[in-house]
Write an enzyme that holds these catalytic residues in place. Structure first.
Site, PDB file in Angstrom:
ATOM      1  N   CYS A 119      34.500  10.779  44.144  1.00  0.00           N
ATOM      2  CA  CYS A 119      34.213  12.183  43.803  1.00  0.00           C
ATOM      3  C   CYS A 119      34.239  13.109  45.019  1.00  0.00           C
ATOM      4  O   CYS A 119      34.230  14.326  44.870  1.00  0.00           O
ATOM      5  CB  CYS A 119      32.871  12.285  43.092  1.00  0.00           C
ATOM      6  SG  CYS A 119      32.799  11.291  41.610  1.00  0.00           S
ATOM      7  N   HIS A 245      30.285  19.256  43.552  1.00  0.00           N
ATOM      8  CA  HIS A 245      30.858  18.296  42.607  1.00  0.00           C
ATOM      9  C   HIS A 245      30.037  18.339  41.317  1.00  0.00           C
ATOM     10  O   HIS A 245      28.811  18.310  41.334  1.00  0.00           O
ATOM     11  CB  HIS A 245      30.827  16.896  43.223  1.00  0.00           C
ATOM     12  CG  HIS A 245      31.113  15.813  42.240  1.00  0.00           C
ATOM     13  ND1 HIS A 245      32.190  15.864  41.379  1.00  0.00           N
ATOM     14  CD2 HIS A 245      30.458  14.663  41.961  1.00  0.00           C
ATOM     15  CE1 HIS A 245      32.186  14.788  40.621  1.00  0.00           C
ATOM     16  NE2 HIS A 245      31.146  14.046  40.944  1.00  0.00           N
ATOM     17  N   ASN A 275      31.966  15.053  34.179  1.00  0.00           N
ATOM     18  CA  ASN A 275      32.228  14.729  35.581  1.00  0.00           C
ATOM     19  C   ASN A 275      33.682  14.265  35.699  1.00  0.00           C
ATOM     20  O   ASN A 275      34.041  13.199  35.213  1.00  0.00           O
ATOM     21  CB  ASN A 275      31.257  13.618  36.006  1.00  0.00           C
ATOM     22  CG  ASN A 275      31.471  13.143  37.436  1.00  0.00           C
ATOM     23  OD1 ASN A 275      32.477  13.458  38.059  1.00  0.00           O
ATOM     24  ND2 ASN A 275      30.530  12.366  37.935  1.00  0.00           N
TER      25      ASN A 275
HETATM   26  N1  ACO Z   1      21.998   8.139  25.207  1.00  0.00           N
HETATM   27  C1  ACO Z   1      20.739   7.783  24.923  1.00  0.00           C
HETATM   28  N2  ACO Z   1      19.980   7.067  25.782  1.00  0.00           N
HETATM   29  C2  ACO Z   1      20.529   6.724  26.959  1.00  0.00           C
HETATM   30  C3  ACO Z   1      21.849   7.074  27.315  1.00  0.00           C
HETATM   31  C4  ACO Z   1      22.599   7.797  26.380  1.00  0.00           C
HETATM   32  N3  ACO Z   1      23.862   8.194  26.611  1.00  0.00           N
HETATM   33  N4  ACO Z   1      22.104   6.585  28.553  1.00  0.00           N
HETATM   34  C5  ACO Z   1      21.008   5.957  28.976  1.00  0.00           C
HETATM   35  N5  ACO Z   1      20.042   6.027  28.007  1.00  0.00           N
HETATM   36  C6  ACO Z   1      18.685   5.491  28.020  1.00  0.00           C
HETATM   37  C7  ACO Z   1      18.542   4.335  28.978  1.00  0.00           C
HETATM   38  O1  ACO Z   1      18.965   3.149  28.351  1.00  0.00           O
HETATM   39  C8  ACO Z   1      17.061   4.367  29.252  1.00  0.00           C
HETATM   40  O2  ACO Z   1      16.392   3.759  28.164  1.00  0.00           O
HETATM   41  P1  ACO Z   1      15.112   2.810  28.402  1.00  0.00           P
HETATM   42  O3  ACO Z   1      14.085   3.723  29.039  1.00  0.00           O
HETATM   43  O4  ACO Z   1      14.768   2.386  27.040  1.00  0.00           O
HETATM   44  O5  ACO Z   1      15.578   1.738  29.319  1.00  0.00           O
HETATM   45  C9  ACO Z   1      16.715   5.862  29.205  1.00  0.00           C
HETATM   46  O6  ACO Z   1      17.794   6.482  28.521  1.00  0.00           O
HETATM   47  C10 ACO Z   1      16.541   6.496  30.563  1.00  0.00           C
HETATM   48  O7  ACO Z   1      17.632   6.137  31.377  1.00  0.00           O
HETATM   49  P2  ACO Z   1      17.759   6.653  32.861  1.00  0.00           P
HETATM   50  O8  ACO Z   1      18.922   6.008  33.516  1.00  0.00           O
HETATM   51  O9  ACO Z   1      16.421   6.554  33.545  1.00  0.00           O
HETATM   52  O10 ACO Z   1      18.053   8.192  32.588  1.00  0.00           O
HETATM   53  P3  ACO Z   1      18.145   9.338  33.668  1.00  0.00           P
HETATM   54  O11 ACO Z   1      17.172  10.393  33.340  1.00  0.00           O
HETATM   55  O12 ACO Z   1      18.128   8.797  35.072  1.00  0.00           O
HETATM   56  O13 ACO Z   1      19.585   9.943  33.421  1.00  0.00           O
HETATM   57  C11 ACO Z   1      21.825   9.849  34.295  1.00  0.00           C
HETATM   58  C12 ACO Z   1      20.720   9.106  33.546  1.00  0.00           C
HETATM   59  C13 ACO Z   1      22.242  11.057  33.489  1.00  0.00           C
HETATM   60  C14 ACO Z   1      23.026   8.925  34.468  1.00  0.00           C
HETATM   61  C15 ACO Z   1      21.305  10.302  35.680  1.00  0.00           C
HETATM   62  O14 ACO Z   1      20.696   9.235  36.336  1.00  0.00           O
HETATM   63  C16 ACO Z   1      22.400  10.841  36.559  1.00  0.00           C
HETATM   64  O15 ACO Z   1      22.965  11.890  36.306  1.00  0.00           O
HETATM   65  N6  ACO Z   1      22.710  10.171  37.677  1.00  0.00           N
HETATM   66  C17 ACO Z   1      23.711  10.657  38.614  1.00  0.00           C
HETATM   67  C18 ACO Z   1      25.090  10.355  38.164  1.00  0.00           C
HETATM   68  C19 ACO Z   1      26.077  10.998  39.146  1.00  0.00           C
HETATM   69  O16 ACO Z   1      25.772  11.955  39.812  1.00  0.00           O
HETATM   70  N7  ACO Z   1      27.259  10.458  39.304  1.00  0.00           N
HETATM   71  C20 ACO Z   1      28.167  11.100  40.252  1.00  0.00           C
HETATM   72  C21 ACO Z   1      28.924  10.231  41.005  1.00  0.00           C
HETATM   73  S1  ACO Z   1      30.140   9.503  40.000  1.00  0.00           S
HETATM   74  C22 ACO Z   1      31.338   8.912  41.006  1.00  0.00           C
HETATM   75  O17 ACO Z   1      31.364   9.068  42.171  1.00  0.00           O
HETATM   76  C23 ACO Z   1      32.394   8.032  40.393  1.00  0.00           C
END
Ligand code: ACO
Length: 319
Positions: A119, A245, A275
């Site tokens: 990214c 990004h 993204n």
């Molecule tokens: N729908 C419903 N529930 C979901 C989903 C979904 N799509 N995805 C995950 N959950 C659930 C999980 O299973 C978890 O359930 P549990 O508590 O029963 O285990 C719960 O939601 C919470 O999951 P978290 O991972 O803690 O959720 P979080 O608030 O951290 O959000 C997210 C997840 C959106 C991925 C966040 O962590 C994020 O944006 N991270 C950064 C990603 C990023 O910036 N990537 C950029 C780089 S990409 C690259 O370079 C290729």
């Protein structure tokens, strides 16, 4: 001193948009979860489950690059460097950049190559071409493209990753321009745990530890902005735009709060594209131009972060 000036922009996205509700038809997820956690509402995809369009990363790169060249109003033979930042090339070789160069009719003395920094790729690409341009004659231009087709490395049974990404391409024609300020920053930290893909050819899908990447991303943007200001002596107050990004609305909102800058300085389009990795920053710049938010004389800090881990930023001016 020389700064980096963007003189043309282009973009391309797949025809078909997929909503959060489309995902909840085959995954245990909801529009409510995806919107509130990420800000994403729809994304454009070339492939998803049984849907396979004729579009691909290479085609998107070519369309975006052609539009950027037309927008720049320069002749193709003025381009001396062609860089395509991508983690999802259509071919391992030839590089996407070589085929973009052919389709645009660039000269055979143009150096064309792909760059892999996930990214952060577009930011790395601008920084590399800035250094390369300084070795060339003053009337040389560079074409930098970010083009991705993440839909071919996504696991559509993994709700924690597949809802986050979209396909697309953005492109910029750039040249050196006399300026009072310039700065570029690039960092790398080897990590194959929190964000990794085993390879398109091996049919290995993307894995991400979302929380770890989230924490890394916030720190990376804040660090890069601080370093850009220190290096360029150009404060956040003076800068017109901070284009990050587009990974997650919550990450950008956190940075808006921590930097105490006005919200409208941070363009966001991840609600409709998700993204798009290396394509996200040039896609944002093109949309800013189309909406009249990016105007001649503007200066922007561009910031990227992603797998590698990689993170970096660059100061650019527009026209
Ligand atoms: N729908 C419903 N529930 C979901 C989903 C979904 N799509 N995805 C995950 N959950 C659930 C999980 O299973 C978890 O359930 P549990 O508590 O029963 O285990 C719960 O939601 C919470 O999951 P978290 O991972 O803690 O959720 P979080 O608030 O951290 O959000 C997210 C997840 C959106 C991925 C966040 O962590 C994020 O944006 N991270 C950064 C990603 C990023 O910036 N990537 C950029 C780089 S990409 C690259 O370079 C290729």
């Amino acid at each position: 001193m020389d700064g980096l000036n963007i003189i043309g922009l282009g973009k391309a996205v797949p025809q078909k948009a997929f909503t959060n509700d489309d995902f909840s038809e085959f995954l245990e997820t909801s529009d409510e979860w995806i919107s509130t956690r990420t800000g994403i509402k729809t994304r454009r995809l070339c492939n998803i489950n049984d849907y396979k369009s004729d579009e691909n990363q290479l085609e998107l790169a070519i369309i975006a690059a052609k539009e950027a060249l037309k927008d720049s109003e320069i002749e193709a033979d003025k381009i001396g460097i062609c860089i395509v930042a991508t983690a999802t090339p259509t071919y391992a070789f030839p590089s996407t950049a070589c085929l973009v160069a052919r389709e645009l009719g660039l000269n055979e003395d143009c150096m064309a190559f792909d760059l892999s920094a996930a990214c952060s790729g577009f930011i790395y690409g601008l920084s590399v071409c800035k250094d390369m341009l300084s070795q060339r004659s003053r009337d040389t231009y560079a074409l930098v493209v970010g083009a991705e087709e993440f839909s071919k490395i996504l696991d559509f049974t993994d709700r924690s990753t597949c809802v986050l990404f979209g396909d697309g391409a953005g492109a910029a024609v750039v040249k050196l321009k006399e300026d009072d300020v310039y700065a570029s920053i690039a960092h790398t930290r080897g990590d194959d745990k929190c964000l990794v893909c085993g390879g398109v050819a091996n049919d290995k899908k993307l894995y991400m530890d979302g929380s770890a990447v989230y924490r890394f991303a916030i720190g990376a943007i804040e660090e890069v902005l601080k370093e850009l200001v220190e290096k360029s002596k150009y404060s956040l107050e003076k800068i017109d735009h901070i284009v990050c990004h587009q990974a997650n609305k919550r990450i950008i909102n956190h940075v808006i709060r921590s930097t105490k800058q006005p919200e409208d300085k941070f363009f966001m389009n991840l609600d409709h594209y998700g993204n798009t990795s290396a394509a996200s920053v040039p896609l944002a710049l093109k949309e800013m131009q189309e909406k009249g938010e990016l105007v001649a004389g503007d200066k922007a800090y561009l910031v990227g972060f992603g797998a590698g881990l990689t993170w970096g930023g660059i100061l650019v001016s527009y026209r």
